[in-house]
Design a protein around this motif. Structure first.
Motif, PDB file in Angstrom:
ATOM      1  N   GLN A 109       0.855  -1.191   0.000  1.00 43.44           N
ATOM      2  CA  GLN A 109       0.000   0.000   0.000  1.00 43.44           C
ATOM      3  C   GLN A 109       0.889   1.237   0.000  1.00 43.44           C
ATOM      4  O   GLN A 109       2.060   1.177   0.387  1.00 43.44           O
ATOM      5  CB  GLN A 109      -0.905   0.000   1.246  1.00 43.44           C
ATOM      6  N   PRO A 110       0.354   2.394  -0.411  1.00 42.09           N
ATOM      7  CA  PRO A 110       1.162   3.622  -0.410  1.00 42.09           C
ATOM      8  C   PRO A 110       1.528   4.042   1.014  1.00 42.09           C
ATOM      9  O   PRO A 110       0.730   3.915   1.941  1.00 42.09           O
ATOM     10  CB  PRO A 110       0.228   4.654  -1.055  1.00 42.09           C
ATOM     11  N   LEU A 111       2.740   4.552   1.151  1.00 40.35           N
ATOM     12  CA  LEU A 111       3.192   5.127   2.408  1.00 40.35           C
ATOM     13  C   LEU A 111       3.116   6.646   2.332  1.00 40.35           C
ATOM     14  O   LEU A 111       3.230   7.221   1.241  1.00 40.35           O
ATOM     15  CB  LEU A 111       4.645   4.732   2.684  1.00 40.35           C
ATOM     16  N   PRO A 112       2.946   7.343   3.456  1.00 41.35           N
ATOM     17  CA  PRO A 112       3.092   8.799   3.439  1.00 41.35           C
ATOM     18  C   PRO A 112       4.488   9.168   2.915  1.00 41.35           C
ATOM     19  O   PRO A 112       5.464   8.460   3.204  1.00 41.35           O
ATOM     20  CB  PRO A 112       2.931   9.191   4.912  1.00 41.35           C
ATOM     21  N   ARG A 113       4.591  10.252   2.195  1.00 44.64           N
ATOM     22  CA  ARG A 113       5.882  10.616   1.581  1.00 44.64           C
ATOM     23  C   ARG A 113       6.980  10.777   2.624  1.00 44.64           C
ATOM     24  O   ARG A 113       8.132  10.376   2.411  1.00 44.64           O
ATOM     25  CB  ARG A 113       5.716  11.899   0.775  1.00 44.64           C
ATOM     26  N   TRP A 114       6.634  11.359   3.769  1.00 44.35           N
ATOM     27  CA  TRP A 114       7.647  11.598   4.785  1.00 44.35           C
ATOM     28  C   TRP A 114       8.186  10.295   5.388  1.00 44.35           C
ATOM     29  O   TRP A 114       9.310  10.264   5.891  1.00 44.35           O
ATOM     30  CB  TRP A 114       7.078  12.473   5.912  1.00 44.35           C
ATOM     31  N   ALA A 115       7.396   9.221   5.335  1.00 43.99           N
ATOM     32  CA  ALA A 115       7.789   7.977   5.981  1.00 43.99           C
ATOM     33  C   ALA A 115       9.041   7.371   5.355  1.00 43.99           C
ATOM     34  O   ALA A 115       9.778   6.636   6.028  1.00 43.99           O
ATOM     35  CB  ALA A 115       6.639   6.979   5.935  1.00 43.99           C
ATOM     36  N   HIS A 116       9.298   7.664   4.095  1.00 48.06           N
ATOM     37  CA  HIS A 116      10.490   7.116   3.439  1.00 48.06           C
ATOM     38  C   HIS A 116      11.776   7.655   4.066  1.00 48.06           C
ATOM     39  O   HIS A 116      12.837   7.051   3.918  1.00 48.06           O
ATOM     40  CB  HIS A 116      10.450   7.430   1.940  1.00 48.06           C
ATOM     41  N   ARG A 117      11.698   8.785   4.749  1.00 51.22           N
ATOM     42  CA  ARG A 117      12.889   9.361   5.402  1.00 51.22           C
ATOM     43  C   ARG A 117      13.070   8.860   6.826  1.00 51.22           C
ATOM     44  O   ARG A 117      14.076   9.144   7.474  1.00 51.22           O
ATOM     45  CB  ARG A 117      12.777  10.902   5.446  1.00 51.22           C
ATOM     46  N   LEU A 118      12.093   8.106   7.324  1.00 51.18           N
ATOM     47  CA  LEU A 118      12.078   7.743   8.735  1.00 51.18           C
ATOM     48  C   LEU A 118      13.299   6.929   9.180  1.00 51.18           C
ATOM     49  O   LEU A 118      13.860   7.198  10.253  1.00 51.18           O
ATOM     50  CB  LEU A 118      10.785   6.982   9.040  1.00 51.18           C
ATOM     51  N   PRO A 119      13.775   5.937   8.407  1.00 51.06           N
ATOM     52  CA  PRO A 119      14.895   5.120   8.917  1.00 51.06           C
ATOM     53  C   PRO A 119      16.161   5.912   9.216  1.00 51.06           C
ATOM     54  O   PRO A 119      16.890   5.573  10.165  1.00 51.06           O
ATOM     55  CB  PRO A 119      15.131   4.111   7.777  1.00 51.06           C
ATOM     56  N   GLY A 120      16.425   6.972   8.442  1.00 57.22           N
ATOM     57  CA  GLY A 120      17.675   7.697   8.631  1.00 57.22           C
ATOM     58  C   GLY A 120      17.534   9.045   9.300  1.00 57.22           C
ATOM     59  O   GLY A 120      18.506   9.806   9.348  1.00 57.22           O
ATOM     60  N   ASP A 121      16.361   9.361   9.820  1.00 57.26           N
ATOM     61  CA  ASP A 121      16.117  10.688  10.379  1.00 57.26           C
ATOM     62  C   ASP A 121      15.625  10.540  11.818  1.00 57.26           C
ATOM     63  O   ASP A 121      14.433  10.353  12.071  1.00 57.26           O
ATOM     64  CB  ASP A 121      15.077  11.426   9.522  1.00 57.26           C
ATOM     65  N   GLY A 126      11.569  10.960  16.234  1.00 54.77           N
ATOM     66  CA  GLY A 126      11.190  11.586  17.493  1.00 54.77           C
ATOM     67  C   GLY A 126       9.858  12.305  17.394  1.00 54.77           C
ATOM     68  O   GLY A 126       9.026  12.236  18.316  1.00 54.77           O
ATOM     69  N   GLN A 127       9.616  13.005  16.278  1.00 56.81           N
ATOM     70  CA  GLN A 127       8.328  13.669  16.070  1.00 56.81           C
ATOM     71  C   GLN A 127       7.190  12.654  16.057  1.00 56.81           C
ATOM     72  O   GLN A 127       6.122  12.885  16.638  1.00 56.81           O
ATOM     73  CB  GLN A 127       8.335  14.433  14.743  1.00 56.81           C
ATOM     74  N   LEU A 128       7.403  11.538  15.365  1.00 56.82           N
ATOM     75  CA  LEU A 128       6.377  10.502  15.288  1.00 56.82           C
ATOM     76  C   LEU A 128       6.064   9.955  16.681  1.00 56.82           C
ATOM     77  O   LEU A 128       4.887   9.798  17.054  1.00 56.82           O
ATOM     78  CB  LEU A 128       6.853   9.375  14.371  1.00 56.82           C
ATOM     79  N   LEU A 129       7.097   9.686  17.467  1.00 58.76           N
ATOM     80  CA  LEU A 129       6.882   9.122  18.800  1.00 58.76           C
ATOM     81  C   LEU A 129       6.258  10.144  19.746  1.00 58.76           C
ATOM     82  O   LEU A 129       5.440   9.786  20.605  1.00 58.76           O
ATOM     83  CB  LEU A 129       8.197   8.592  19.358  1.00 58.76           C
ATOM     84  N   ASP A 130       6.632  11.421  19.589  1.00 59.13           N
ATOM     85  CA  ASP A 130       5.974  12.461  20.384  1.00 59.13           C
ATOM     86  C   ASP A 130       4.477  12.498  20.068  1.00 59.13           C
ATOM     87  O   ASP A 130       3.634  12.651  20.965  1.00 59.13           O
ATOM     88  CB  ASP A 130       6.588  13.833  20.102  1.00 59.13           C
ATOM     89  N   GLY A 131       4.148  12.341  18.783  1.00 57.62           N
ATOM     90  CA  GLY A 131       2.748  12.313  18.383  1.00 57.62           C
ATOM     91  C   GLY A 131       2.012  11.126  18.970  1.00 57.62           C
ATOM     92  O   GLY A 131       0.864  11.243  19.415  1.00 57.62           O
ATOM     93  N   LEU A 132       2.681   9.979  18.992  1.00 54.42           N
ATOM     94  CA  LEU A 132       2.066   8.801  19.595  1.00 54.42           C
ATOM     95  C   LEU A 132       1.832   9.011  21.096  1.00 54.42           C
ATOM     96  O   LEU A 132       0.810   8.589  21.645  1.00 54.42           O
ATOM     97  CB  LEU A 132       2.942   7.571  19.371  1.00 54.42           C
ATOM     98  N   GLY A 133       2.785   9.656  21.757  1.00 51.71           N
ATOM     99  CA  GLY A 133       2.615   9.950  23.173  1.00 51.71           C
ATOM    100  C   GLY A 133       1.428  10.868  23.418  1.00 51.71           C
ATOM    101  O   GLY A 133       0.651  10.662  24.363  1.00 51.71           O
ATOM    102  N   ARG A 134       1.278  11.881  22.563  1.00 47.95           N
ATOM    103  CA  ARG A 134       0.125  12.779  22.688  1.00 47.95           C
ATOM    104  C   ARG A 134      -1.177  12.035  22.429  1.00 47.95           C
ATOM    105  O   ARG A 134      -2.199  12.281  23.083  1.00 47.95           O
ATOM    106  CB  ARG A 134       0.279  13.944  21.714  1.00 47.95           C
ATOM    107  N   LEU A 135      -1.150  11.131  21.465  1.00 48.72           N
ATOM    108  CA  LEU A 135      -2.352  10.343  21.180  1.00 48.72           C
ATOM    109  C   LEU A 135      -2.728   9.453  22.354  1.00 48.72           C
ATOM    110  O   LEU A 135      -3.909   9.299  22.680  1.00 48.72           O
ATOM    111  CB  LEU A 135      -2.136   9.491  19.926  1.00 48.72           C
TER     112      LEU A 135
END
Length: 340
Positions: A109-121, A126-135
């Motif tokens: 399935q398609p991934l969000p464009r930003w997700a392709h940068r996730l392994p090396g960034d 950290g932004q993603l995990l902060d969002g999960l914490g807020r959720l």
């Protein structure tokens, strides 16, 4: 067809039920449920409460965990613990694991464009995990005591199934609508219509009851063993009305005041206290705790259940009683003798 999980005798021996709610597993399920429209009676009030409060940081997680489809398993640690501890563990996920999981999802399935940068960034992760914490703080934290209570009640039912019919009884009854046991294969109908074969080879599975789950899910990459999530039971309409009321109280303290007795009557007040103190008791056990006949205990339990103060789960020829959030609030209210 569906997800076919192949068991050996050793797998049956190693299959178990989660001892407590798993915060990140439940969070992933809640994120999916927030975005779909299934079971409106049970979840729409909750959806309406939280939808207008979603922080901007949460949008990343929402786009990576769709209502139907695949999501990264490294975000879904199937373990108990505090959200902070678990998210910090996720932060240390090896780059190769993140790359591999995202590549597998991108093939389906398609991934969000930003997700392709996730392994090396690391900052993006950290932004993603902060969002999960807020959720977590928004979607689960206000309801965690109710979630814990419902999963504990479900675990009690599964324990009785295990004692009465062994592990195969668990597999047959966990979620008959979406899970089918035809020895030696457990077939799970997946929301994304995935079809696959999983040979456990001695690992067994971890059965995880979920308050927010509307179907069943399989995480074959979970460690130390694959996970099968299934919905906790919501058999009675009154249960549904109080399930996700915010600010539920904790375990009830002793309440013996005249105010509670005047409101409910001496015996009925004693029945409510006994249910709070003996979670998941049968009617016979409840009668023994209060010192009344089983027929009288059943009558009082019916009135309390219809008032939304206790919940009842049927198991074979027995019913198991536990207190609801509303019942706990009544027991802990000022003047009841149980205020904390």
């Amino acid at each position: 067809m569906g997800y076919r999980i192949h068991f050996t005798t050793e797998d049956l021996a190693r299959t178990r039920v989660a001892e407590a709610p798993l915060p990140l597993s439940e969070l992933g399920t809640a994120v999916r449920t927030l975005q779909d429209r299934s079971r409106p009676v049970l979840f729409d009030a909750w959806r309406s409460r939280v939808a207008g409060q979603l922080p901007a940081e949460a949008r990343m997680a929402l786009s990576l965990i769709p209502p139907v489809g695949w999501s990264p398993t490294f975000l879904n640690l199937p373990r108990a613990g505090t959200p902070e501890e678990l998210l910090e563990e996720v932060r240390g996920t090896p780059r190769a694991v993140i790359e591999s999981e995202l590549a597998a999802i991108a093939a389906r399935q398609p991934l969000p464009r930003w997700a392709h940068r996730l392994p090396g960034d690391a900052a993006l992760l950290g932004q993603l995990l902060d969002g999960l914490g807020r959720l977590h703080a928004l979607l689960l934290k206000p309801y965690w005591q109710q979630i814990t209570g419902y999963t504990a009640a479900d675990r009690s039912v599964r324990a009785r199934q295990l004692l009465g019919g062994g592990v195969e009884s668990l597999l047959v009854q966990a979620n008959p609508r979406w899970i089918r046991w035809e020895p030696p294969v457990l077939t799970v109908r997946m929301a994304n219509e995935a079809e696959a074969d999983l040979h456990l080879a001695g690992q067994g599975i971890l059965l995880v009851p979920s308050v927010f789950s509307t179907r069943s899910f399989v995480d074959e990459d979970a460690l130390p063993q694959p996970v099968v999530t299934y919905p906790v039971g919501h058999e009675r309409p009154l249960q549904r009305l109080s399930l996700l009321a915010p600010g539920g109280a904790g375990p009830a303290g002793p309440a013996s005041s005249a105010a509670l007795t005047a409101l409910l009557g001496r015996t009925r007040a004693a029945v409510l206290r006994a249910v709070a103190e003996h979670t998941d008791c049968s009617t016979k056990e409840l009668a023994a705790a209060v010192g009344v006949a089983p027929a009288s205990a059943s009558e009082h339990a019916t009135v309390l259940r219809e008032a939304g103060l206790i919940r009842t789960v049927r198991h074979r020829n027995s019913v198991l009683h536990s207190v609801t959030g509303l019942g706990v609030e009544l027991l802990n209210s000022p003047g009841s003798g149980g205020s904390r």
